[in-house]
Enzyme design. Structure first.
Site, PDB file in Angstrom:
ATOM      1  N   HIS A 101      10.086  -7.387  -5.614  1.00 28.35           N
ATOM      2  CA  HIS A 101      10.756  -7.620  -4.080  1.00 28.35           C
ATOM      3  C   HIS A 101      11.498  -9.235  -4.410  1.00 28.35           C
ATOM      4  O   HIS A 101      11.494  -9.497  -5.139  1.00 28.35           O
ATOM      5  CB  HIS A 101       9.128  -8.511  -3.711  1.00 28.35           C
ATOM      6  CG  HIS A 101       7.834  -7.837  -3.503  1.00 28.35           C
ATOM      7  ND1 HIS A 101       8.257  -6.339  -3.256  1.00 28.35           N
ATOM      8  CD2 HIS A 101       6.534  -7.814  -4.843  1.00 28.35           C
ATOM      9  CE1 HIS A 101       6.765  -5.922  -3.771  1.00 28.35           C
ATOM     10  NE2 HIS A 101       5.901  -6.551  -4.693  1.00 28.35           N
ATOM     11  N   GLU A 118       3.606 -13.256  -4.452  1.00 29.37           N
ATOM     12  CA  GLU A 118       2.069 -12.388  -4.148  1.00 29.37           C
ATOM     13  C   GLU A 118       1.272 -12.939  -5.900  1.00 29.37           C
ATOM     14  O   GLU A 118       1.703 -13.210  -6.737  1.00 29.37           O
ATOM     15  CB  GLU A 118       2.159 -10.968  -4.595  1.00 29.37           C
ATOM     16  CG  GLU A 118       2.447 -10.132  -5.688  1.00 29.37           C
ATOM     17  CD  GLU A 118       2.615  -8.960  -5.618  1.00 29.37           C
ATOM     18  OE1 GLU A 118       2.764  -8.298  -4.042  1.00 29.37           O
ATOM     19  OE2 GLU A 118       3.044  -8.132  -6.216  1.00 29.37           O
ATOM     20  N   HIS A 176       7.663  -5.265 -11.589  1.00 31.16           N
ATOM     21  CA  HIS A 176       6.049  -5.220 -12.103  1.00 31.16           C
ATOM     22  C   HIS A 176       5.462  -4.073 -11.538  1.00 31.16           C
ATOM     23  O   HIS A 176       5.567  -3.481 -10.849  1.00 31.16           O
ATOM     24  CB  HIS A 176       4.978  -6.541 -10.703  1.00 31.16           C
ATOM     25  CG  HIS A 176       5.430  -6.502  -9.796  1.00 31.16           C
ATOM     26  ND1 HIS A 176       6.506  -6.975  -8.828  1.00 31.16           N
ATOM     27  CD2 HIS A 176       4.860  -5.499  -8.623  1.00 31.16           C
ATOM     28  CE1 HIS A 176       6.224  -6.917  -7.424  1.00 31.16           C
ATOM     29  NE2 HIS A 176       5.319  -6.200  -8.427  1.00 31.16           N
ATOM     30  N   ARG A 196      11.345   0.253  -4.390  1.00 31.03           N
ATOM     31  CA  ARG A 196      10.843   0.707  -6.243  1.00 31.03           C
ATOM     32  C   ARG A 196      11.543   0.952  -6.428  1.00 31.03           C
ATOM     33  O   ARG A 196      13.181   1.401  -6.251  1.00 31.03           O
ATOM     34  CB  ARG A 196      10.246   1.844  -5.542  1.00 31.03           C
ATOM     35  CG  ARG A 196       9.304   3.111  -5.992  1.00 31.03           C
ATOM     36  CD  ARG A 196       8.452   3.923  -5.587  1.00 31.03           C
ATOM     37  NE  ARG A 196       7.849   3.847  -4.192  1.00 31.03           N
ATOM     38  CZ  ARG A 196       8.327   4.520  -2.830  1.00 31.03           C
ATOM     39  NH1 ARG A 196       9.299   4.834  -2.910  1.00 31.03           N
ATOM     40  NH2 ARG A 196       7.053   4.000  -2.037  1.00 31.03           N
TER      41      ARG A 196
END
Length: 320
Positions: A101, A118, A176, A196
């Site tokens: 991200h 996150e 990740h 992605r």
């Protein structure tokens, strides 16, 4: 402004399974449900209250009409009428795509969005289940780009075997993926911006490969090997144990064998409880709500005290 519960927003995913139903009792209707969005004001996916006199009202409407009472003055000053975090449960029957991200600056420039920091709390994991977090060595940008072209990216990644209770902090830029067999709670900035970079060459139900964001990711990745992702935290019972304290959210772990009461007069933030084990009743001055494993409660910021009644519960407590 009593403790609020919301209808889960369920998401089908290529990699999803049935644990959201089988373990967390979510009302899923198929075998590929990957996510339950518990608290969201993402456009098109806004949570709706399910309990009490406010049932049927959306979280966004409550924020618009009772901003300071719900969010807290300092949170409202910082984020306006936007709910700053997104709360989910995620069930990965298959490996998720490998992704990352962008940070706030890049996300604002490219997508007019927040970045996406996150954290994950593992609730259930099959034997030998893994997460991918970061690289296994420092990687040059050209080396990474070549690994994408040559289909050798997996050789550069760091794999972590996981069990219940393991917690990971995923800062922006860190590559990740959630591995097959993992059920987890996710707390993140409100953002749906994901780059992605590899999806195991899977096709969707229409036979199409999913979009990759190869070029966008190049300037967003942190290419250095870092061991900053595994969260060490205390599990002292009937105490508030700090897990993560970052600019975007603060998360504590609370395991109860008896009732506790907290004075939150000075908190100036809403409080979220995600139940990751057992059951509890959460009370403020205006009412109460029951909470069982797999459920989430939002306690408005105007609360001066919060009482949690339980003889056995594991909770994640989230504030700003």
């Amino acid at each position: 402004m009593y403790p609020l519960k919301f209808n889960p927003i369920l998401k089908e995913r290529l990699w999803g399974g049935t644990k959201l139903r089988d373990v967390l009792n979510k009302p899923i209707e198929n075998d590929i449900t990957g996510e339950s969005w518990e608290l969201s004001t993402v456009k098109g996916d806004v949570s709706v209250v399910s309990n009490g006199d406010l049932a049927g009202i959306s979280l966004q409407e409550l924020i618009n009409t009772q901003t300071n009472d719900l969010l807290g003055v300092s949170v409202a000053e910082r984020f306006g009428k936007e709910f700053p975090i997104l709360i989910k449960f995620i069930d990965a029957k298959q490996d998720l795509s490998i992704q990352l991200h962008p940070n706030d600056e890049l996300a604002k420039k490219r997508h007019n969005s927040f970045g996406k920091t996150e954290m994950w709390y593992v609730m259930d994991a099959d034997q030998d289940a893994e997460l991918i977090v970061g690289f296994n060595k420092d990687v040059a940008k050209d080396e990474y780009a070549n690994s994408i072209k040559n289909d050798t990216l997996l050789d550069l990644l760091n794999y972590e075997k996981v069990k219940e209770g393991d917690t990971f902090f995923i800062n922006t830029g860190k590559i990740h993926a959630i591995g097959a067999g993992v059920l987890l709670a996710e707390i993140q900035q409100t953002s749906d911006v994901t780059y992605r970079v590899f999806d195991f060459n899977r096709k969707d139900k229409n036979g199409n490969l999913r979009e990759l964001h190869t070029e966008q990711a190049l300037d967003a990745i942190d290419y250095t090997k870092k061991d900053d992702f595994k969260v060490a935290y205390s599990t002292e019972k009937n105490e508030v144990n700090t897990m993560v304290d970052c600019p975007y959210f603060k998360t504590n772990f609370i395991e109860l064998t008896e009732n506790i009461k907290q004075d939150v007069t000075s908190r100036d933030s809403f409080t979220i409880y995600m139940c990751v084990g057992g059951s509890a009743t959460v009370k403020n001055e205006f009412g109460e709500a029951n909470l069982v494993k797999g459920e989430t409660i939002l306690v408005p910021a105007l609360s001066k005290s919060i009482e949690i009644i339980s003889s056995g519960a594991k909770l994640l407590e989230v504030t700003i």
